[in-house]
Every structure is written in structure tokens, then in C-alpha cells.
Motif scaffolding. Structure first.
Motif, PDB file in Angstrom:
ATOM      1  N   VAL A  25      11.714   5.338 -14.062  1.00  8.32           N
ATOM      2  CA  VAL A  25      12.452   5.895 -12.787  1.00  8.32           C
ATOM      3  C   VAL A  25      13.318   4.550 -12.812  1.00  8.32           C
ATOM      4  CG1 VAL A  25      12.243   6.178 -10.319  1.00  8.32           C
ATOM      5  CG2 VAL A  25      11.021   6.500 -11.354  1.00  8.32           C
ATOM      6  N   SER A  26      14.371   4.809 -12.822  1.00  5.09           N
ATOM      7  CA  SER A  26      16.074   4.079 -12.920  1.00  5.09           C
ATOM      8  C   SER A  26      16.893   5.109 -12.077  1.00  5.09           C
ATOM      9  CB  SER A  26      16.485   3.862 -14.371  1.00  5.09           C
ATOM     10  OG  SER A  26      16.968   4.923 -14.942  1.00  5.09           O
ATOM     11  N   ALA A  27      18.339   3.949 -11.682  1.00  7.98           N
ATOM     12  CA  ALA A  27      18.761   4.343 -11.097  1.00  7.98           C
ATOM     13  C   ALA A  27      20.547   3.448 -11.647  1.00  7.98           C
ATOM     14  CB  ALA A  27      18.647   4.324  -9.532  1.00  7.98           C
ATOM     15  N   ALA A 213      -4.249   9.986   4.518  1.00  5.82           N
ATOM     16  CA  ALA A 213      -5.023   9.778   3.266  1.00  5.82           C
ATOM     17  C   ALA A 213      -4.336  10.654   2.345  1.00  5.82           C
ATOM     18  CB  ALA A 213      -6.420   9.618   3.325  1.00  5.82           C
ATOM     19  N   CYS A 214      -3.680  11.744   2.027  1.00  3.97           N
ATOM     20  CA  CYS A 214      -3.184  12.406   1.456  1.00  3.97           C
ATOM     21  C   CYS A 214      -1.837  11.817   1.003  1.00  3.97           C
ATOM     22  CB  CYS A 214      -3.323  13.784   1.641  1.00  3.97           C
ATOM     23  SG  CYS A 214      -2.217  14.420   2.403  1.00  3.97           S
ATOM     24  N   ILE A 215      -0.987  11.561   1.255  1.00  2.00           N
ATOM     25  CA  ILE A 215      -0.230  11.782   1.617  1.00  2.00           C
ATOM     26  C   ILE A 215       0.666   9.668   0.816  1.00  2.00           C
ATOM     27  CG2 ILE A 215       2.566  10.947   2.552  1.00  2.00           C
ATOM     28  CD1 ILE A 215       1.827  12.335   4.846  1.00  2.00           C
ATOM     29  N   SER A 216       1.341   9.802  -0.289  1.00  2.00           N
ATOM     30  CA  SER A 216       1.829   8.056  -0.912  1.00  2.00           C
ATOM     31  C   SER A 216       3.652   8.359  -1.249  1.00  2.00           C
ATOM     32  CB  SER A 216       0.966   8.862  -2.440  1.00  2.00           C
ATOM     33  OG  SER A 216       1.072   7.742  -3.734  1.00  2.00           O
ATOM     34  N   GLN A 222       4.810   1.979  -8.249  1.00  5.03           N
ATOM     35  CA  GLN A 222       5.816   2.212  -7.376  1.00  5.03           C
ATOM     36  C   GLN A 222       6.663   3.325  -6.611  1.00  5.03           C
ATOM     37  OE1 GLN A 222       8.131  -1.455  -8.396  1.00  5.03           O
ATOM     38  NE2 GLN A 222       5.531  -1.237  -9.863  1.00  5.03           N
ATOM     39  N   PRO A 223       7.510   2.164  -5.486  1.00  9.66           N
ATOM     40  CA  PRO A 223       7.553   2.885  -4.231  1.00  9.66           C
ATOM     41  C   PRO A 223       8.793   3.935  -4.787  1.00  9.66           C
ATOM     42  CG  PRO A 223       8.172   0.426  -3.811  1.00  9.66           C
ATOM     43  CD  PRO A 223       8.092   0.694  -5.635  1.00  9.66           C
ATOM     44  N   ILE A 224       8.550   5.240  -4.289  1.00 12.54           N
ATOM     45  CA  ILE A 224       9.497   6.392  -4.952  1.00 12.54           C
ATOM     46  C   ILE A 224      10.781   6.658  -4.125  1.00 12.54           C
ATOM     47  CG2 ILE A 224       9.065   8.327  -4.219  1.00 12.54           C
ATOM     48  CD1 ILE A 224       6.697   8.614  -4.444  1.00 12.54           C
ATOM     49  N   GLU A 225      11.865   6.383  -4.752  1.00 12.57           N
ATOM     50  CA  GLU A 225      13.010   6.443  -4.085  1.00 12.57           C
ATOM     51  C   GLU A 225      13.077   7.922  -3.923  1.00 12.57           C
ATOM     52  OE1 GLU A 225      16.907   4.668  -3.333  1.00 12.57           O
ATOM     53  OE2 GLU A 225      15.085   4.194  -4.192  1.00 12.57           O
ATOM     54  N   GLU A 226      13.959   8.534  -2.648  1.00 14.14           N
ATOM     55  CA  GLU A 226      14.293   9.507  -2.707  1.00 14.14           C
ATOM     56  C   GLU A 226      15.261  10.744  -3.168  1.00 14.14           C
ATOM     57  OE1 GLU A 226      16.198   9.288   1.469  1.00 14.14           O
ATOM     58  OE2 GLU A 226      17.960   7.743   0.693  1.00 14.14           O
ATOM     59  N   HIS A 227      14.831  11.772  -3.323  1.00 14.25           N
ATOM     60  CA  HIS A 227      15.595  12.258  -3.913  1.00 14.25           C
ATOM     61  C   HIS A 227      15.709  12.732  -5.561  1.00 14.25           C
ATOM     62  CE1 HIS A 227      16.811  12.738  -0.147  1.00 14.25           C
ATOM     63  NE2 HIS A 227      18.209  11.592  -0.395  1.00 14.25           N
TER      64      HIS A 227
END
Length: 333
Positions: A25-27, A213-216, A222-227
């Protein structure tokens, strides 16, 4: 399909279980470049609106043709320097609506001239800001859920179903510790995260505390970048801005959709006319309340005849619907 049948279908489908492939994942970045340096009005914050703000920054000028806005991306280099030669203006790059607001507050409190506004995809008036801020809406976005094109999650859900998923209802997501469905949120501080939490009726405090607890909000640690649809597999679900999806699909901005497709909520299909979708939100430029009457700020942000509000072609090109409240200064801390 009845609610009970839909629940049974969902939990049975996701139980098939498909493995997640590793994704890098990159931006890309598009920080201000070219004269003038620095810009008169520098802003940071939301990933959701950075593309349209970057375009506005290239289009909006003063009477002499000088660009006024400097819109700094949410991701990229670790730090940014909004005003060269001013050490205070080299800061950690703010990623997300809350981070942008906090950076703006810090700059205003220090009176260092480093930041003049923030981008926000959510309205945050829950606590008074150290320096009074005004949230000036400029467009309408909508948010739905995203899944993969081959997902085991139904492409059509009622909002009540989506809420049940984000409440970790075992009839939808299975039971701990090996949930059948991966329920995803973007990184902490994201305006889309806070908006989606409000939409599905959960609080960020409860998410952080592990109540659901099902949410990540992590992918490969690594943190998920939105969209960013590349974090999805056939057993996962995540919120996705419809404007972002439209702009990515046309390559107006970098395409990070991967296999992501948008789901339908309550029978309303997400389309370019996202202002008519069921789950809508305004997006904002956040400015110091003391500057609402300042001629430079006002010409860019305030009122329906402001430069931001009259650039309708750019707003629509980036997937946003026009906002009848564009330029309003009614919302402030």
C-alpha cells in the motif's frame, strides 16, 4: 429477501473463507509546487478531499493571477514545510481530518503563520477548540460500503444490516476469535472513520477499547488508509467515499480501488449523483472564526459566490455534488 434469510446468507457465504493476498500500500503526493512559495493560505488534513482541494489550489488565484491555496497531501513524506525558512513550519505530515484540525489549532495557538486552514470530511463540534474554528461546507459526498468484485458479502444490504455488521452481530460476522467477516475501518483520525462510526451507531472510544472485537483498522500490521480498496479480500467490508470511488475510477486521482466495488444501501445505488444517496455528508474547509470576515479568506471560502463554491466543474469532476449550503459559516466551535 427477509432480514433473517439475509443474515443466514451472509454468515454462510463468508464462512467459505478466501485467503488474503499480500498488498503493498502506497500513496502518491501532490504537495504545492511552483510560485508563489509559500502560498497565502496553507491547508492540511483530510485524505477524502485532498484531490479536489489540490485541483482548486491550482485554479484559484487572486486578481493578479497569483495562486492562493497550498493544499498538502495527507500521505507522503514524513514531514512537510509549509513556509520555507521558518523552522516552526516543518511539521509531521497531518493525515486525516482530526490531525489536520489539530495541526491548525497548534499553528494558530503558536501564531507562527504556518497553517491557515484545514480540510475535513466530518463535522467535529463536540469540544471547544483552543482557538475558535468555523467549518465552512463546500460540497456533498456520500459514503457506502465497499467489498471485492467476487465478495461473499452481499452487494445489496439494508442500513440495518450494515449496522449489525459493525456491531459484530454473530449472525452476520461469526463468533470470536475467528470471525468469518473482516470488518474494517480506516486509520484513527480519519473523518470518514468518525462519519461511518456515527452512521452505524458506534463510538470510536468503544472501538479503541475493543468492544467491537471483529473490527480492525490495520492491514498487514499497518493503519488502513481511507478509500484504499487494495486492503479488501472476499470476506471483508470497509466504508468508501463515493466521490473518491468516482474520481479514482476515472483516474482523476490515483486509483487505489483494487478489486473494490461499491455496495447498495437500502436500494439506493451509488452513482455520480451522490447528493441523492442515502448516506450523505458535507465536506469542509476549517478556518479560524476570527478570519471569516477577512477579505482574502472570505473571497476563497465564505459565501456561495466564493472561489471554492463557484468552481462547480472541479467539484463535480472529483465526484462531489454541489452543496446548497456552500460557504455557510453557521457551524463553529
Amino acid at each position: 429477501m427477509s432480514t433473517v434469510t439475509r443474515k443466514r446468507y451472509l454468515i454462510a457465504a463468508v464462512a467459505l473463507g478466501l485467503a488474503t493476498a499480500a498488498i503493498s500500500v502506497s500513496a502518491a503526493t501532490a504537495d504545492p509546487s511552483g510560485a508563489p512559495t509559500p502560498r497565502a493560505l496553507n491547508g492540511v488534513g483530510s485524505d477524502t478531499v485532498q484531490g479536489v482541494e489540490n485541483a482548486l489550489a491550482n485554479a484559484i488565484t487572486d486578481g493578479s493571477g497569483t495562486k492562493l491555496l497550498g493544499s498538502w497531501d495527507a500521505t507522503g513524506s514524513a514531514t512537510i514545510t509549509t513556509v520555507p525558512g521558518n523552522a516552526a513550519c516543518t511539521i509531521t505530515r497531518p493525515n486525516g481530518s482530526n490531525a489536520g484540525r489539530n495541526a491548525l489549532e497548534n499553528s494558530l495557538q503558536a501564531n507562527d503563520g504556518c497553517l491557515q486552514y484545514a480540510r475535513s470530511s466530518s463535522l467535529n463540534l463536540t469540544s471547544a477548540a483552543p482557538v475558535p474554528l468555523t467549518y465552512v461546507p463546500f460540497a456533498i459526498d456520500a459514503v457506502t460500503y465497499a467489498v471485492t468484485s467476487g465478495s461473499n458479502v452481499p452487494r445489496q444490504l439494508a442500513l440495518t444490516d450494515v449496522k449489525a455488521i459493525y456491531h459484530c452481530d454473530p449472525n452476520y460476522v461469526g463468533t470470536a476469535p475467528n470471525y468469518s467477516l473482516k470488518v474494517l475501518l480506516p486509520q484513527a483520525g480519519s473523518g470518514t472513520r468518525s462519519f461511518w462510526e456515527s452512521t452505524v451507531g458506534i463510538t470510536d472510544a468503544d472501538v479503541v477499547a475493543g468492544k467491537y472485537a471483529c473490527i480492525s483498522d490495520k492491514f498487514n500490521g499497518q493503519p488502513i488508509e481511507e478509500h484504499d480498496g487494495r486492503v479488501l479480500d472476499n470476506n471483508s467490508i470497509a466504508p468508501f467515499s463515493i466521490a473518491q470511488y468516482i474520481a479514482q475510477s476515472s483516474n482523476t486521482i490515483t486509483d487505489h480501488r483494487g478489486q473494490a466495488v461499491l455496495g447498495t444501501i437500502d436500494g439506493l445505488t451509488p452513482t455520480v449523483e451522490n447528493g441523492n444517496f442515502g448516506v450523505t455528508r458535507e465536506v469542509y474547509n476549517v478556518i479560524p472564526t476570527s478570519k471569516v470576515g477577512d477579505p482574502q479568506y472570505a473571497s476563497v471560502f465564505v459565501g456561495p459566490s466564493s472561489k471554492v463554491c463557484t468552481n462547480v466543474t472541479i467539484l463535480n469532476q472529483y465526484g462531489f455534488a454541489t452543496d446548497p449550503n456552500c460557504g455557510s459559516t453557521a457551524s463553529h466551535t
